[in-house]
Write a protein that holds these residues in place. Structure first.
Motif, short mmCIF file in Angstrom:
data_model
loop_
_atom_site.label_atom_id
_atom_site.label_comp_id
_atom_site.label_asym_id
_atom_site.label_seq_id
_atom_site.Cartn_x
_atom_site.Cartn_y
_atom_site.Cartn_z
N LEU A 6 0.83 -1.22 0.00
CA LEU A 6 0.00 0.00 0.00
C LEU A 6 0.86 1.25 0.00
O LEU A 6 0.60 2.20 -0.74
N LEU A 7 1.88 1.25 0.84
CA LEU A 7 2.73 2.44 0.93
C LEU A 7 3.57 2.64 -0.32
O LEU A 7 3.80 3.76 -0.75
N THR A 8 4.03 1.53 -0.91
CA THR A 8 4.79 1.65 -2.16
C THR A 8 3.91 2.29 -3.23
O THR A 8 4.32 3.21 -3.94
N GLY A 9 2.68 1.80 -3.33
CA GLY A 9 1.77 2.33 -4.32
C GLY A 9 1.44 3.79 -4.08
O GLY A 9 1.41 4.61 -4.99
N ASP A 10 1.24 4.13 -2.82
CA ASP A 10 0.81 5.48 -2.49
C ASP A 10 1.95 6.50 -2.57
O ASP A 10 1.78 7.58 -3.10
N MET A 11 3.11 6.12 -2.04
CA MET A 11 4.22 7.09 -2.01
C MET A 11 4.97 7.13 -3.33
O MET A 11 5.43 8.17 -3.75
N LEU A 12 5.14 5.96 -3.95
CA LEU A 12 5.85 5.93 -5.22
C LEU A 12 4.81 5.86 -6.34
O LEU A 12 4.21 6.85 -6.66
N VAL B 170 10.69 2.20 5.81
CA VAL B 170 11.65 3.28 5.61
C VAL B 170 12.32 3.13 4.24
O VAL B 170 12.67 4.12 3.60
N GLU B 171 12.45 1.89 3.77
CA GLU B 171 13.03 1.68 2.44
C GLU B 171 12.20 2.40 1.37
O GLU B 171 12.74 2.87 0.37
N ILE B 172 10.90 2.52 1.62
CA ILE B 172 10.03 3.20 0.65
C ILE B 172 10.30 4.71 0.68
O ILE B 172 10.41 5.36 -0.35
N VAL B 173 10.42 5.23 1.91
CA VAL B 173 10.66 6.67 2.07
C VAL B 173 11.98 7.06 1.41
O VAL B 173 12.05 8.01 0.62
N VAL B 174 13.03 6.28 1.73
CA VAL B 174 14.35 6.60 1.19
C VAL B 174 14.35 6.39 -0.33
O VAL B 174 14.91 7.19 -1.08
N GLY B 175 13.67 5.33 -0.76
CA GLY B 175 13.58 5.07 -2.20
C GLY B 175 12.92 6.23 -2.93
O GLY B 175 13.37 6.66 -3.99
N LYS B 176 11.88 6.78 -2.32
CA LYS B 176 11.19 7.92 -2.92
C LYS B 176 12.13 9.12 -3.04
O LYS B 176 12.17 9.80 -4.06
N GLY B 177 12.90 9.34 -1.96
CA GLY B 177 13.84 10.44 -1.97
C GLY B 177 14.86 10.29 -3.09
O GLY B 177 15.09 11.22 -3.88
N LEU B 178 15.46 9.11 -3.17
CA LEU B 178 16.49 8.87 -4.19
C LEU B 178 15.90 8.94 -5.59
O LEU B 178 16.53 9.44 -6.53
N TRP B 179 14.68 8.43 -5.72
CA TRP B 179 14.04 8.41 -7.04
C TRP B 179 13.78 9.84 -7.53
O TRP B 179 14.01 10.18 -8.69
N SER B 180 13.29 10.69 -6.59
CA SER B 180 13.00 12.07 -7.02
C SER B 180 14.29 12.83 -7.32
O SER B 180 14.27 13.86 -7.97
N LEU B 181 15.42 12.28 -6.84
CA LEU B 181 16.70 12.91 -7.14
C LEU B 181 17.34 12.33 -8.40
O LEU B 181 18.46 12.67 -8.75
N GLY B 182 16.67 11.37 -9.04
CA GLY B 182 17.20 10.91 -10.31
C GLY B 182 17.61 9.46 -10.38
O GLY B 182 18.17 9.02 -11.37
N MET B 183 17.32 8.65 -9.32
CA MET B 183 17.59 7.22 -9.42
C MET B 183 16.68 6.61 -10.49
O MET B 183 15.52 7.01 -10.62
N SER B 184 17.22 5.63 -11.25
CA SER B 184 16.40 5.03 -12.30
C SER B 184 15.36 4.09 -11.68
O SER B 184 15.51 3.65 -10.54
N LYS B 185 14.31 3.78 -12.46
CA LYS B 185 13.27 2.88 -11.95
C LYS B 185 13.83 1.49 -11.68
O LYS B 185 13.43 0.82 -10.73
N GLY B 186 14.75 1.05 -12.54
CA GLY B 186 15.37 -0.26 -12.34
C GLY B 186 16.10 -0.32 -11.02
O GLY B 186 15.94 -1.27 -10.24
N ALA B 187 16.89 0.73 -10.74
CA ALA B 187 17.63 0.78 -9.48
C ALA B 187 16.67 0.88 -8.30
O ALA B 187 16.91 0.31 -7.24
N LEU B 188 15.56 1.58 -8.50
CA LEU B 188 14.55 1.72 -7.44
C LEU B 188 13.98 0.36 -7.04
O LEU B 188 13.86 0.05 -5.85
N PHE C 22 9.78 5.63 10.55
CA PHE C 22 9.24 6.20 9.32
C PHE C 22 9.45 7.71 9.31
O PHE C 22 9.90 8.29 8.31
N ILE C 23 9.18 8.35 10.44
CA ILE C 23 9.33 9.81 10.53
C ILE C 23 10.80 10.20 10.47
O ILE C 23 11.17 11.15 9.77
N ILE C 24 11.66 9.45 11.16
CA ILE C 24 13.09 9.72 11.08
C ILE C 24 13.55 9.58 9.63
O ILE C 24 14.32 10.41 9.12
#
Lengths: 87, 349
Positions: free
Chosen positions: B154-160, B280-298, B235-237
């Protein structure tokens, strides 16, 4: 008073907060009902598995699995003991 | 006497009604907010963060996230609590005893619904192992549950985005199943299995106490709250860390290292040993993705969750180190292969 004896009460759980709460409920209920029992806390996942339990916290009273995968209510815990303790 | 029973029944009914109303209104709220794309505040972009003073960055980021993410979080925790509470646990235990293929099926089918923190995961792993289903289903369960439970999906779908959530689920199934099957064929996997079979199962009678619906619902909400209490602080941290990451980490660094084949490799290696608590992996993944990480790497990054070091340490107390290493290598390979594949197919490597 205080001479009712119930066999072995096993509280199974690897030490998570929910397991601690369950143990507290068990001990409090026994104290309130003045029932003596051998309360064992089983933390080793292997031992838990050997008792046939997958979901913790779980409570086993004299080889009967009375609850698993949830924190029981206090009233429920008391009922387990009053139902099983010799009158 | 009659009156007292009547009052008790009435109270039960009222409590059941109130709890159901609350749960239904949360579901309705989620559906409504997703259909109407409703949000309490306009969404921030990376550029907005740059202009803010240093102390305001995490606050703005948190407000931004929770203003539209709260309903999904609330729903996810309620759903996780409800399903865990209402799932017939004794049936799972019984069917696991039926043997190997039932074990695999059940591990795949049940893992998404049993949201687990590491604390419930280890007894589950041991339980499946000793139940007679064997090492294969136990490994499948172990790899499925952290990455494909309802909370994470759910969180992957919603945040990413939702495509990624389904891909994550599908890849988890494939990787978990193949790791389970491979480990069960290895000599060391078999020897662990034999050890477990030799230990006699203590037969335990289940004397079921039928609980009322309101008690079950209340217990479910309480469990959801417990999960939230365990997970949300991290999650908040994570969100705070990501707010600084987004504000200060130059996009060209992420773009240079976390794209292409090398990016998938780096993401898959970082995702595992770097112990990230659930979600937290979703939160960090979202951060890295918005900074230019590729979908494959995500995807490779997200798939790192099941083979983190903390999990491995706990499992190594039950199974042998060789078993742990085998499943870790397979899960890592899976994250690389599917990361590359998804990167190529989605055109973002």
């Amino acid at each position: 008073m205080g001479n009712k004896v119930l066999g072995v009460v096993k509280v199974l759980g690897p030490g998570c907060p929910r397991c601690q709460e369950t143990k507290r409920l068990v001990i409090n209920a026994l104290a309130e009902l003045q029932i003596a029992a051998d309360v064992q806390e089983i933390k080793d996942p292997k031992e838990i598995a050997k008792l046939g339990v997958m979901f913790t916290p779980a409570v086993i009273i004299n080889n009967q699995l009375v609850s698993q995968g949830r924190v029981p209510r206090y009233e429920e815990v008391k009922k387990w003991f009053t139902d099983r303790a010799p009158k | 006497m009659y009156l007292r029973i009547g009052a008790l029944e009435g109270w039960r009914l009222l409590r059941t009604g109130l709890l159901l109303a609350f749960i239904i209104s949360v579901i309705a709220g989620l559906v409504y907010s997703r259909i109407m794309a409703y949000s309490l505040a306009p969404t921030l972009s990376v550029a907005d963060l740059h202009g803010l003073p240093i102390w305001l960055i995490p606050i703005a980021y948190l407000i931004d996230y929770f203003s539209h993410g709260w309903i999904c979080l609330l729903f996810a925790f309620i759903a996780a609590g409800l399903i865990y509470e209402l799932i017939p646990k004794h049936l799972i235990t019984t069917y696991m005893r039926r043997g190997r293929s039932a074990g695999y099926l059940l591990a795949l089918a049940a893992a998404p619904f049993l949201t687990v923190c590491s604390c419930t995961m280890v007894p589950l792993f041991a339980g499946v192992l000793y139940s007679g289903a064997g090492i294969g289903p136990a490994i499948t369960f172990l790899l499925m549950a952290p990455s494909a439970n309802i909370l994470a999906i759910l969180l992957t779908g919603d945040m990413l985005y939702w495509e990624l959530a389904w891909v994550r689920l599908a890849v988890s199934i494939i990787v978990a199943l193949s790791a389970g099957i491979v480990v069960s064929k290895t000599p060391w996997g078999r020897s662990v299995e034999r050890e477990c079979h030799n230990t006699a199962q203590t037969a335990v009678a289940v004397s079921g106490v039928e609980r009322h619906l309101d008690e079950k619902l209340w217990a479910a909400l309480k469990f959801g709250g417990y999960l939230a209490k365990q997970i949300l602080p991290y999650f908040i941290i994570g969100l705070i860390a990501v707010s600084y990451l987004e504000a200060y980490l130059p996009t060209d660094i992420v773009g240079r290292y976390l794209t292409g084949v090398g990016g998938v490799l780096i993401a898959s290696v970082l995702g595992g040993p770097l112990y990230t608590p659930t979600l937290v992996e979703i939160v960090v993944g979202k951060g890295l993705w918005s900074l230019g990480m590729s979908k494959g790497a995500l995807l490779a990054w997200l798939m790192g969750q099941p083979y983190d070091v903390a999990n491995a340490l706990a499992v190594s107390k039950i199974a042998k180190w060789r078993v742990v290493l085998t499943y870790m290598v397979i899960a890592w390979l899976g994250s690389v292969v599917f990361g590359l594949l998804y990167g190529v197919l989605s055109g973002s490597l």
